[in-house]
Design an enzyme around this catalytic site. Structure first.
Site, PDB file in Angstrom:
ATOM      1  N   PRO A  55       0.798  -1.222   0.000  1.00  0.00           N
ATOM      2  CA  PRO A  55       0.000   0.000   0.000  1.00  0.00           C
ATOM      3  C   PRO A  55       0.840   1.285   0.000  1.00  0.00           C
ATOM      4  O   PRO A  55       1.855   1.353   0.685  1.00  0.00           O
ATOM      5  CB  PRO A  55      -0.807  -0.100   1.301  1.00  0.00           C
ATOM      6  CG  PRO A  55      -0.180  -1.189   2.103  1.00  0.00           C
ATOM      7  CD  PRO A  55       0.502  -2.098   1.133  1.00  0.00           C
ATOM      8  N   ASN A  56       0.388   2.227  -0.783  1.00  0.00           N
ATOM      9  CA  ASN A  56       0.973   3.582  -0.883  1.00  0.00           C
ATOM     10  C   ASN A  56       2.314   3.619  -1.624  1.00  0.00           C
ATOM     11  O   ASN A  56       2.870   4.699  -1.828  1.00  0.00           O
ATOM     12  CB  ASN A  56       1.131   4.232   0.509  1.00  0.00           C
ATOM     13  CG  ASN A  56      -0.180   4.300   1.244  1.00  0.00           C
ATOM     14  OD1 ASN A  56      -1.165   4.786   0.684  1.00  0.00           O
ATOM     15  ND2 ASN A  56      -0.238   3.808   2.464  1.00  0.00           N
ATOM     16  N   ARG A 109       5.204  11.012  -2.411  1.00  0.00           N
ATOM     17  CA  ARG A 109       5.055  10.661  -1.002  1.00  0.00           C
ATOM     18  C   ARG A 109       6.336  10.925  -0.221  1.00  0.00           C
ATOM     19  O   ARG A 109       7.352  10.265  -0.474  1.00  0.00           O
ATOM     20  CB  ARG A 109       4.737   9.161  -0.974  1.00  0.00           C
ATOM     21  CG  ARG A 109       4.565   8.589   0.381  1.00  0.00           C
ATOM     22  CD  ARG A 109       4.464   7.083   0.315  1.00  0.00           C
ATOM     23  NE  ARG A 109       4.266   6.590   1.655  1.00  0.00           N
ATOM     24  CZ  ARG A 109       4.397   5.340   2.011  1.00  0.00           C
ATOM     25  NH1 ARG A 109       4.715   4.433   1.113  1.00  0.00           N
ATOM     26  NH2 ARG A 109       4.224   4.989   3.259  1.00  0.00           N
ATOM     27  N   TYR A 140      11.517   8.813   1.322  1.00  0.00           N
ATOM     28  CA  TYR A 140      11.436   7.750   0.306  1.00  0.00           C
ATOM     29  C   TYR A 140      12.092   8.110  -1.026  1.00  0.00           C
ATOM     30  O   TYR A 140      12.097   7.285  -1.936  1.00  0.00           O
ATOM     31  CB  TYR A 140       9.959   7.389   0.069  1.00  0.00           C
ATOM     32  CG  TYR A 140       9.263   6.865   1.307  1.00  0.00           C
ATOM     33  CD1 TYR A 140       9.739   5.748   1.978  1.00  0.00           C
ATOM     34  CD2 TYR A 140       8.119   7.491   1.809  1.00  0.00           C
ATOM     35  CE1 TYR A 140       9.111   5.266   3.117  1.00  0.00           C
ATOM     36  CE2 TYR A 140       7.477   7.005   2.945  1.00  0.00           C
ATOM     37  CZ  TYR A 140       7.979   5.895   3.597  1.00  0.00           C
ATOM     38  OH  TYR A 140       7.355   5.414   4.719  1.00  0.00           O
ATOM     39  N   ASN A 162       8.227  -5.626  -0.647  1.00  0.00           N
ATOM     40  CA  ASN A 162       8.069  -4.460   0.218  1.00  0.00           C
ATOM     41  C   ASN A 162       6.577  -4.358   0.507  1.00  0.00           C
ATOM     42  O   ASN A 162       5.821  -3.744  -0.254  1.00  0.00           O
ATOM     43  CB  ASN A 162       8.594  -3.175  -0.433  1.00  0.00           C
ATOM     44  CG  ASN A 162       8.552  -2.007   0.548  1.00  0.00           C
ATOM     45  OD1 ASN A 162       7.950  -2.099   1.624  1.00  0.00           O
ATOM     46  ND2 ASN A 162       9.192  -0.899   0.190  1.00  0.00           N
ATOM     47  N   ALA A 190       3.281  -0.856   4.934  1.00  0.00           N
ATOM     48  CA  ALA A 190       2.748  -0.872   6.306  1.00  0.00           C
ATOM     49  C   ALA A 190       2.351  -2.274   6.769  1.00  0.00           C
ATOM     50  O   ALA A 190       2.408  -2.579   7.964  1.00  0.00           O
ATOM     51  CB  ALA A 190       1.560   0.077   6.401  1.00  0.00           C
ATOM     52  N   HIS A 209       4.428  -4.512   9.202  1.00  0.00           N
ATOM     53  CA  HIS A 209       4.414  -4.364  10.662  1.00  0.00           C
ATOM     54  C   HIS A 209       3.148  -4.950  11.303  1.00  0.00           C
ATOM     55  O   HIS A 209       3.015  -4.940  12.514  1.00  0.00           O
ATOM     56  CB  HIS A 209       4.523  -2.879  11.037  1.00  0.00           C
ATOM     57  CG  HIS A 209       5.529  -2.128  10.212  1.00  0.00           C
ATOM     58  ND1 HIS A 209       6.871  -2.448  10.221  1.00  0.00           N
ATOM     59  CD2 HIS A 209       5.404  -1.099   9.328  1.00  0.00           C
ATOM     60  CE1 HIS A 209       7.511  -1.637   9.388  1.00  0.00           C
ATOM     61  NE2 HIS A 209       6.648  -0.815   8.833  1.00  0.00           N
ATOM     62  N   GLU A 263      12.572  -9.532   2.259  1.00  0.00           N
ATOM     63  CA  GLU A 263      11.851  -8.298   2.625  1.00  0.00           C
ATOM     64  C   GLU A 263      12.744  -7.089   2.363  1.00  0.00           C
ATOM     65  O   GLU A 263      13.945  -7.140   2.671  1.00  0.00           O
ATOM     66  CB  GLU A 263      11.510  -8.401   4.130  1.00  0.00           C
ATOM     67  CG  GLU A 263      10.830  -7.170   4.688  1.00  0.00           C
ATOM     68  CD  GLU A 263      10.541  -7.312   6.201  1.00  0.00           C
ATOM     69  OE1 GLU A 263      10.778  -8.395   6.775  1.00  0.00           O
ATOM     70  OE2 GLU A 263      10.088  -6.313   6.782  1.00  0.00           O
ATOM     71  N   HIS A 297      12.865  -2.533   2.421  1.00  0.00           N
ATOM     72  CA  HIS A 297      12.254  -1.236   2.730  1.00  0.00           C
ATOM     73  C   HIS A 297      13.185  -0.142   2.236  1.00  0.00           C
ATOM     74  O   HIS A 297      14.409  -0.253   2.390  1.00  0.00           O
ATOM     75  CB  HIS A 297      12.059  -1.061   4.238  1.00  0.00           C
ATOM     76  CG  HIS A 297      11.149  -2.081   4.826  1.00  0.00           C
ATOM     77  ND1 HIS A 297       9.793  -2.016   4.687  1.00  0.00           N
ATOM     78  CD2 HIS A 297      11.405  -3.214   5.518  1.00  0.00           C
ATOM     79  CE1 HIS A 297       9.245  -3.059   5.284  1.00  0.00           C
ATOM     80  NE2 HIS A 297      10.199  -3.807   5.790  1.00  0.00           N
ATOM     81  N   LEU A 298      12.597   0.919   1.705  1.00  0.00           N
ATOM     82  CA  LEU A 298      13.406   2.062   1.275  1.00  0.00           C
ATOM     83  C   LEU A 298      14.016   2.758   2.485  1.00  0.00           C
ATOM     84  O   LEU A 298      15.199   3.100   2.497  1.00  0.00           O
ATOM     85  CB  LEU A 298      12.520   3.064   0.519  1.00  0.00           C
ATOM     86  CG  LEU A 298      11.966   2.603  -0.838  1.00  0.00           C
ATOM     87  CD1 LEU A 298      10.879   3.551  -1.307  1.00  0.00           C
ATOM     88  CD2 LEU A 298      13.081   2.531  -1.868  1.00  0.00           C
ATOM     89  N   SER A 299      13.187   2.977   3.507  1.00  0.00           N
ATOM     90  CA  SER A 299      13.636   3.739   4.674  1.00  0.00           C
ATOM     91  C   SER A 299      14.192   2.807   5.745  1.00  0.00           C
ATOM     92  O   SER A 299      14.058   1.578   5.657  1.00  0.00           O
ATOM     93  CB  SER A 299      12.452   4.538   5.250  1.00  0.00           C
ATOM     94  OG  SER A 299      11.469   3.651   5.754  1.00  0.00           O
ATOM     95  N   ARG A 354      12.699   4.612  13.022  1.00  0.00           N
ATOM     96  CA  ARG A 354      11.509   5.464  12.927  1.00  0.00           C
ATOM     97  C   ARG A 354      10.588   5.195  14.114  1.00  0.00           C
ATOM     98  O   ARG A 354      11.061   4.818  15.176  1.00  0.00           O
ATOM     99  CB  ARG A 354      10.837   5.223  11.570  1.00  0.00           C
ATOM    100  CG  ARG A 354      11.748   5.630  10.383  1.00  0.00           C
ATOM    101  CD  ARG A 354      11.096   5.370   9.047  1.00  0.00           C
ATOM    102  NE  ARG A 354       9.872   6.135   8.881  1.00  0.00           N
ATOM    103  CZ  ARG A 354       8.990   5.915   7.892  1.00  0.00           C
ATOM    104  NH1 ARG A 354       9.241   4.975   6.980  1.00  0.00           N
ATOM    105  NH2 ARG A 354       7.891   6.635   7.810  1.00  0.00           N
ATOM    106  N   ARG A 392       6.889   0.814  13.625  1.00  0.00           N
ATOM    107  CA  ARG A 392       7.596   0.325  12.425  1.00  0.00           C
ATOM    108  C   ARG A 392       8.747  -0.609  12.788  1.00  0.00           C
ATOM    109  O   ARG A 392       9.359  -1.237  11.936  1.00  0.00           O
ATOM    110  CB  ARG A 392       8.125   1.494  11.589  1.00  0.00           C
ATOM    111  CG  ARG A 392       7.036   2.260  10.901  1.00  0.00           C
ATOM    112  CD  ARG A 392       7.593   3.328   9.989  1.00  0.00           C
ATOM    113  NE  ARG A 392       6.693   4.455   9.959  1.00  0.00           N
ATOM    114  CZ  ARG A 392       5.629   4.560   9.162  1.00  0.00           C
ATOM    115  NH1 ARG A 392       5.358   3.625   8.290  1.00  0.00           N
ATOM    116  NH2 ARG A 392       4.845   5.618   9.217  1.00  0.00           N
TER     117      ARG A 392
HETATM  118  C1  DQA Z   1       8.310   1.210   3.890  1.00  0.00           C
HETATM  119  C2  DQA Z   1       8.353   1.419   5.415  1.00  0.00           C
HETATM  120  C3  DQA Z   1       6.992   1.185   6.031  1.00  0.00           C
HETATM  121  O1  DQA Z   1       7.048   1.395   7.431  1.00  0.00           O
HETATM  122  C4  DQA Z   1       5.970   2.141   5.455  1.00  0.00           C
HETATM  123  O2  DQA Z   1       4.688   1.854   5.961  1.00  0.00           O
HETATM  124  C5  DQA Z   1       5.966   2.124   3.965  1.00  0.00           C
HETATM  125  C6  DQA Z   1       7.239   2.083   3.248  1.00  0.00           C
HETATM  126  C7  DQA Z   1       9.668   1.538   3.239  1.00  0.00           C
HETATM  127  O3  DQA Z   1       9.879   1.109   2.106  1.00  0.00           O
HETATM  128  O4  DQA Z   1      10.484   2.244   3.825  1.00  0.00           O
HETATM  129  O5  DQA Z   1       4.928   2.264   3.330  1.00  0.00           O
HETATM  130  O6  DQA Z   1       8.040  -0.155   3.647  1.00  0.00           O
END
Ligand code: DQA
Length: 142
Positions: A9-10, A17, A22, A71, A74, A77, A95, A97-99, A104, A108
């Site tokens: 999602p997102n 965003r 990101y 990825n 959200a 978590h 798995e 994640h960009l961040s 954080r 998370r």
């Molecule tokens: C994310 C980190 C997640 O906590 C967040 O909800 C995202 C992006 C990342 O790629 O850093 O949507 O997965």
């Protein structure tokens, strides 16, 4: 060798965003870089993005591929359903994640997929994905 790249999602909002967190690449631009990198390693990539937990579960279980780069955003978590799919799909799942999710908010820091994914790369932007591809190419392709 074929790797399914799943974004949750997102992730389709990348570019707009929170660029400070990101980066300013769109998901399309990021996917092209991942695909080009994989191609150089002789790996074919297929991309899937969805905000629907059930659709992600279905892809993990049903999509014919040799490994999965995930990825789940959200859902990483929160989702027991995705954790269970990773556990039973019979494929190696990495798995990403960009961040840096460890630096954080506390929510998370919950890694719902810990123990069922083969590895987790985070906090390096695009490089998290490239390291994940590298890992899968070595682990699954060998
Ligand atoms: C994310 C980190 C997640 O906590 C967040 O909800 C995202 C992006 C990342 O790629 O850093 O949507 O997965």
């Amino acid at each position: 060798m074929k790797i399914l790249v799943i974004n949750g999602p997102n992730m389709d909002m990348l570019g707009k965003r929170n660029p400070a967190l990101y980066g300013d690449m769109t998901l399309k631009q990021l996917s092209k870089k991942v695909s080009d990198f994989a191609k150089k390693k002789g790996v074919k990539t297929v991309f899937f993005q969805s905000a629907c937990e059930g659709k992600i579960v279905r892809m993990i279980n049903r999509f014919p591929c040799d490994g999965i780069l995930l990825n789940a955003a959200a859902y990483s978590h929160t989702s027991i359903a995705i954790r269970d799919a990773i556990e039973c799909c019979g494929k190696k799942v990495v798995e990403v994640h960009l961040s840096d999710v460890t630096a954080r908010e506390d929510f998370r820091k919950v890694r719902m997929f810990d123990g069922v994914v083969a590895a987790c790369f985070y906090g390096k932007g695009l490089n998290s994905y490239l390291e994940g591809i590298d890992f899968l190419a070595t682990e699954v392709g060998a």
